[in-house]
Scaffold this motif. Structure first.
Motif, PDB file in Angstrom:
ATOM      1  N   LEU A 157     -10.334   0.812 -22.190  1.00 15.43           N
ATOM      2  CA  LEU A 157     -11.082   1.857 -21.491  1.00 15.43           C
ATOM      3  C   LEU A 157     -12.134   1.250 -20.572  1.00 15.43           C
ATOM      4  O   LEU A 157     -12.283   1.656 -19.415  1.00 15.43           O
ATOM      5  CB  LEU A 157     -11.760   2.790 -22.500  1.00 15.43           C
ATOM      6  N   ARG A 158     -12.855   0.278 -21.072  1.00 12.17           N
ATOM      7  CA  ARG A 158     -13.887  -0.359 -20.262  1.00 12.17           C
ATOM      8  C   ARG A 158     -13.290  -1.044 -19.035  1.00 12.17           C
ATOM      9  O   ARG A 158     -13.890  -1.052 -17.959  1.00 12.17           O
ATOM     10  CB  ARG A 158     -14.677  -1.350 -21.115  1.00 12.17           C
ATOM     11  N   GLU A 159     -12.099  -1.602 -19.187  1.00 14.45           N
ATOM     12  CA  GLU A 159     -11.413  -2.201 -18.038  1.00 14.45           C
ATOM     13  C   GLU A 159     -11.107  -1.144 -16.981  1.00 14.45           C
ATOM     14  O   GLU A 159     -11.307  -1.371 -15.782  1.00 14.45           O
ATOM     15  CB  GLU A 159     -10.106  -2.859 -18.493  1.00 14.45           C
ATOM     16  N   ILE A 160     -10.631   0.023 -17.429  1.00 18.26           N
ATOM     17  CA  ILE A 160     -10.303   1.112 -16.501  1.00 18.26           C
ATOM     18  C   ILE A 160     -11.550   1.580 -15.762  1.00 18.26           C
ATOM     19  O   ILE A 160     -11.534   1.797 -14.539  1.00 18.26           O
ATOM     20  CB  ILE A 160      -9.642   2.283 -17.257  1.00 18.26           C
ATOM     21  N   LEU A 161     -12.640   1.749 -16.489  1.00 18.84           N
ATOM     22  CA  LEU A 161     -13.887   2.202 -15.867  1.00 18.84           C
ATOM     23  C   LEU A 161     -14.366   1.207 -14.824  1.00 18.84           C
ATOM     24  O   LEU A 161     -14.874   1.597 -13.754  1.00 18.84           O
ATOM     25  CB  LEU A 161     -14.962   2.410 -16.938  1.00 18.84           C
ATOM     26  N   GLU A 162     -14.205  -0.074 -15.107  1.00 16.48           N
ATOM     27  CA  GLU A 162     -14.602  -1.113 -14.153  1.00 16.48           C
ATOM     28  C   GLU A 162     -13.677  -1.109 -12.940  1.00 16.48           C
ATOM     29  O   GLU A 162     -14.139  -1.177 -11.792  1.00 16.48           O
ATOM     30  CB  GLU A 162     -14.570  -2.490 -14.829  1.00 16.48           C
ATOM     31  N   GLU A 163     -12.369  -1.050 -13.198  1.00 12.04           N
ATOM     32  CA  GLU A 163     -11.393  -1.083 -12.112  1.00 12.04           C
ATOM     33  C   GLU A 163     -11.593   0.071 -11.136  1.00 12.04           C
ATOM     34  O   GLU A 163     -11.470  -0.089  -9.919  1.00 12.04           O
ATOM     35  CB  GLU A 163      -9.968  -1.030 -12.689  1.00 12.04           C
ATOM     36  N   LYS A 164     -11.901   1.255 -11.675  1.00 14.00           N
ATOM     37  CA  LYS A 164     -12.039   2.450 -10.837  1.00 14.00           C
ATOM     38  C   LYS A 164     -13.494   2.728 -10.449  1.00 14.00           C
ATOM     39  O   LYS A 164     -13.768   3.715  -9.764  1.00 14.00           O
ATOM     40  CB  LYS A 164     -11.451   3.664 -11.559  1.00 14.00           C
ATOM     41  N   ASP A 165     -14.401   1.871 -10.924  1.00 18.63           N
ATOM     42  CA  ASP A 165     -15.832   2.009 -10.638  1.00 18.63           C
ATOM     43  C   ASP A 165     -16.349   3.402 -11.014  1.00 18.63           C
ATOM     44  O   ASP A 165     -16.972   4.096 -10.213  1.00 18.63           O
ATOM     45  CB  ASP A 165     -16.123   1.730  -9.158  1.00 18.63           C
ATOM     46  N   ILE A 166     -16.081   3.785 -12.266  1.00 19.70           N
ATOM     47  CA  ILE A 166     -16.459   5.110 -12.763  1.00 19.70           C
ATOM     48  C   ILE A 166     -17.643   4.996 -13.705  1.00 19.70           C
ATOM     49  O   ILE A 166     -17.693   4.106 -14.556  1.00 19.70           O
ATOM     50  CB  ILE A 166     -15.265   5.762 -13.488  1.00 19.70           C
ATOM     51  N   PHE A 167     -18.600   5.912 -13.543  1.00 18.90           N
ATOM     52  CA  PHE A 167     -19.748   6.009 -14.433  1.00 18.90           C
ATOM     53  C   PHE A 167     -19.797   7.405 -15.045  1.00 18.90           C
ATOM     54  O   PHE A 167     -19.332   8.378 -14.437  1.00 18.90           O
ATOM     55  CB  PHE A 167     -21.061   5.751 -13.681  1.00 18.90           C
ATOM     56  N   GLN A 168     -20.362   7.501 -16.219  1.00 21.43           N
ATOM     57  CA  GLN A 168     -20.558   8.789 -16.879  1.00 21.43           C
ATOM     58  C   GLN A 168     -21.328   9.733 -15.966  1.00 21.43           C
ATOM     59  O   GLN A 168     -22.360   9.373 -15.393  1.00 21.43           O
ATOM     60  CB  GLN A 168     -21.322   8.589 -18.179  1.00 21.43           C
ATOM     61  N   GLU A 171      -2.319   8.401 -21.511  1.00 20.79           N
ATOM     62  CA  GLU A 171      -2.840   9.736 -21.186  1.00 20.79           C
ATOM     63  C   GLU A 171      -4.146  10.002 -21.916  1.00 20.79           C
ATOM     64  O   GLU A 171      -5.062  10.609 -21.352  1.00 20.79           O
ATOM     65  CB  GLU A 171      -1.817  10.813 -21.536  1.00 20.79           C
ATOM     66  N   TYR A 172      -4.245   9.555 -23.165  1.00 17.47           N
ATOM     67  CA  TYR A 172      -5.512   9.757 -23.884  1.00 17.47           C
ATOM     68  C   TYR A 172      -6.647   9.023 -23.192  1.00 17.47           C
ATOM     69  O   TYR A 172      -7.743   9.582 -23.019  1.00 17.47           O
ATOM     70  CB  TYR A 172      -5.414   9.289 -25.336  1.00 17.47           C
ATOM     71  N   LEU A 173      -6.406   7.784 -22.780  1.00 25.80           N
ATOM     72  CA  LEU A 173      -7.451   7.030 -22.074  1.00 25.80           C
ATOM     73  C   LEU A 173      -7.850   7.751 -20.785  1.00 25.80           C
ATOM     74  O   LEU A 173      -9.036   7.790 -20.427  1.00 25.80           O
ATOM     75  CB  LEU A 173      -6.956   5.614 -21.771  1.00 25.80           C
ATOM     76  N   GLU A 174      -6.871   8.337 -20.102  1.00 24.22           N
ATOM     77  CA  GLU A 174      -7.167   9.103 -18.892  1.00 24.22           C
ATOM     78  C   GLU A 174      -8.062  10.299 -19.221  1.00 24.22           C
ATOM     79  O   GLU A 174      -8.999  10.617 -18.477  1.00 24.22           O
ATOM     80  CB  GLU A 174      -5.863   9.592 -18.251  1.00 24.22           C
ATOM     81  N   ARG A 175      -7.796  10.937 -20.349  1.00 24.95           N
ATOM     82  CA  ARG A 175      -8.606  12.094 -20.748  1.00 24.95           C
ATOM     83  C   ARG A 175     -10.035  11.673 -21.085  1.00 24.95           C
ATOM     84  O   ARG A 175     -10.983  12.397 -20.782  1.00 24.95           O
ATOM     85  CB  ARG A 175      -7.955  12.807 -21.935  1.00 24.95           C
ATOM     86  N   VAL A 176     -10.189  10.522 -21.726  1.00 25.63           N
ATOM     87  CA  VAL A 176     -11.535  10.019 -22.021  1.00 25.63           C
ATOM     88  C   VAL A 176     -12.290   9.764 -20.721  1.00 25.63           C
ATOM     89  O   VAL A 176     -13.471  10.122 -20.584  1.00 25.63           O
ATOM     90  CB  VAL A 176     -11.476   8.728 -22.865  1.00 25.63           C
ATOM     91  N   VAL A 177     -11.613   9.155 -19.757  1.00 26.70           N
ATOM     92  CA  VAL A 177     -12.238   8.876 -18.456  1.00 26.70           C
ATOM     93  C   VAL A 177     -12.688  10.182 -17.799  1.00 26.70           C
ATOM     94  O   VAL A 177     -13.817  10.288 -17.295  1.00 26.70           O
ATOM     95  CB  VAL A 177     -11.268   8.114 -17.537  1.00 26.70           C
ATOM     96  N   VAL A 178     -11.820  11.185 -17.805  1.00 26.54           N
ATOM     97  CA  VAL A 178     -12.152  12.482 -17.196  1.00 26.54           C
ATOM     98  C   VAL A 178     -13.338  13.121 -17.922  1.00 26.54           C
ATOM     99  O   VAL A 178     -14.255  13.660 -17.284  1.00 26.54           O
ATOM    100  CB  VAL A 178     -10.922  13.423 -17.221  1.00 26.54           C
ATOM    101  N   PHE A 179     -13.321  13.074 -19.248  1.00 29.73           N
ATOM    102  CA  PHE A 179     -14.441  13.624 -20.018  1.00 29.73           C
ATOM    103  C   PHE A 179     -15.745  12.951 -19.605  1.00 29.73           C
ATOM    104  O   PHE A 179     -16.756  13.628 -19.358  1.00 29.73           O
ATOM    105  CB  PHE A 179     -14.194  13.433 -21.512  1.00 29.73           C
ATOM    106  N   LEU A 180     -15.738  11.637 -19.529  1.00 32.80           N
ATOM    107  CA  LEU A 180     -16.954  10.901 -19.166  1.00 32.80           C
ATOM    108  C   LEU A 180     -17.408  11.242 -17.748  1.00 32.80           C
ATOM    109  O   LEU A 180     -18.614  11.321 -17.478  1.00 32.80           O
ATOM    110  CB  LEU A 180     -16.719   9.397 -19.292  1.00 32.80           C
ATOM    111  N   GLU A 181     -16.477  11.457 -16.848  1.00 34.66           N
ATOM    112  CA  GLU A 181     -16.841  11.801 -15.476  1.00 34.66           C
ATOM    113  C   GLU A 181     -17.553  13.147 -15.398  1.00 34.66           C
ATOM    114  O   GLU A 181     -18.492  13.320 -14.618  1.00 34.66           O
ATOM    115  CB  GLU A 181     -15.594  11.836 -14.595  1.00 34.66           C
TER     116      GLU A 181
END
Length: 315
Positions: free
Chosen positions: A287-298, A241-251
């Protein structure tokens, strides 16, 4: 084409100074105003949050020289930031703080001074002194302000001692002097939700804040929060869940926001809980793996500024 998934602090410094730059902690013999008559923030231990800090009764110059010698040998470093880290470093009379700053300026290869403080300890008198110091020494000044969350209900629960208004006031005052600002936030404080993460990212983005330093909540020994943790009264979200929150923050955060850190770092012997028993770099790798898998950028979801609803009129 974008290369990095988010705007890292290390790369920012490398671009600015032409090489890797290292922070050298400075520990002053001070306290925090939030501790006067109380225990301060519930997440903070009596020793504060200084990491790898020397004895506060050593001179600033000696602290820097000793830390510099160690870092130079270990990393072949040549440029450094004097990081006034522990407690509230502007909870001082301007002339007193100025004396400490000049000690730091006397140390060779210091290219910047970073001052960690609270929003309710920023004044025009302090900022005027810092501006004069910068002109005299030509050393860049960087201010780090703890917000922790945009949820003012949570701020009250953790005995933060200030609300959202004080943070906004401090940021607007600092912006008139042109100093770089880094906001500290904790994405998984008890009671906060993903909606609070989004609102915090938005608040930072619409203000003249250039950097964000994220912390994963840790439980420091002897802190007020440690008592609730040991009594089973405090729930910490899962690592996932924390990693998910970091991803959302970056988005949601501005794409040009510099991200200084994403996970807490504290010596193992000082904490009852930290990073779910993992090193920060393992969490960062995941985290970097998640960003790559979901193709998410800041900044992918940073579409809430400049009257977004007016786009509806364009059909």
């Amino acid at each position: 084409m974008k290369s990095e998934r988010y705007h890292t602090y290390s790369q920012y410094l490398k671009n600015l100074y032409g090489e890797k730059v290292y922070k050298l902690p400075v520990n002053l013999p001070i306290t925090c105003p939030n501790r006067l008559g109380g225990n301060g923030c519930t997440f903070c231990a009596p020793a504060g949050t200084g990491f790898e800090a020397r004895d506060s009764h050593m001179s600033v110059e000696r602290q820097l020289l000793e830390n510099k010698e160690h870092i130079e040998k270990k990393y072949k470093a040549h440029k450094f930031i004097a990081y006034f880290q522990n407690y509230t470093n502007t909870f001082l009379l301007p002339d007193t703080l100025k004396g400490y700053l000049y000690q730091a300026a006397n140390v060779k290869d210091i290219v910047e001074i970073s001052i960690s403080t609270r929003p309710d300890c920023i004044s025009d008198d302090i900022l005027t002194m810092l501006s004069d110091f910068k002109k005299d020494t030509e050393i860049a000044i960087h201010l780090e302000l703890g917000l922790q969350t945009a949820n003012y209900h949570t701020l009250k629960k953790i005995h933060r001692g200030h609300g959202l208004a004080e943070f906004i006031d401090a940021i607007l005052r600092i912006s008139r002097y042109g100093f770089t600002v880094c906001a500290h936030v904790i994405l998984n404080l008890p009671g906060d939700t993903v909606d609070d993460v989004i609102e915090t990212a938005k608040i930072l983005s619409v203000l003249p804040v250039q950097m964000a330093k994220l912390h994963s909540l840790y439980i420091a020994k002897n802190s007020p929060m440690a008592q609730d943790y040991l009594a089973g009264k405090l729930t910490i979200c899962s690592q996932e869940e924390y990693l998910e929150r970091v991803v959302v923050f970056l988005e949601y955060v501005r794409p040009d926001m510099i991200i200084e850190r994403l996970f807490s770092r504290i010596p193992e012997e000082d904490a009852l809980f930290s990073n779910w028993g993992h090193s920060w770099w393992k969490l960062d790798a995941r985290l970097r793996e998640i960003l790559e898998e979901k193709d998410i950028f800041q900044g992918d979801l940073c579409h809430y500024m400049n009257g977004p609803c007016l786009a509806l009129l364009k059909g």
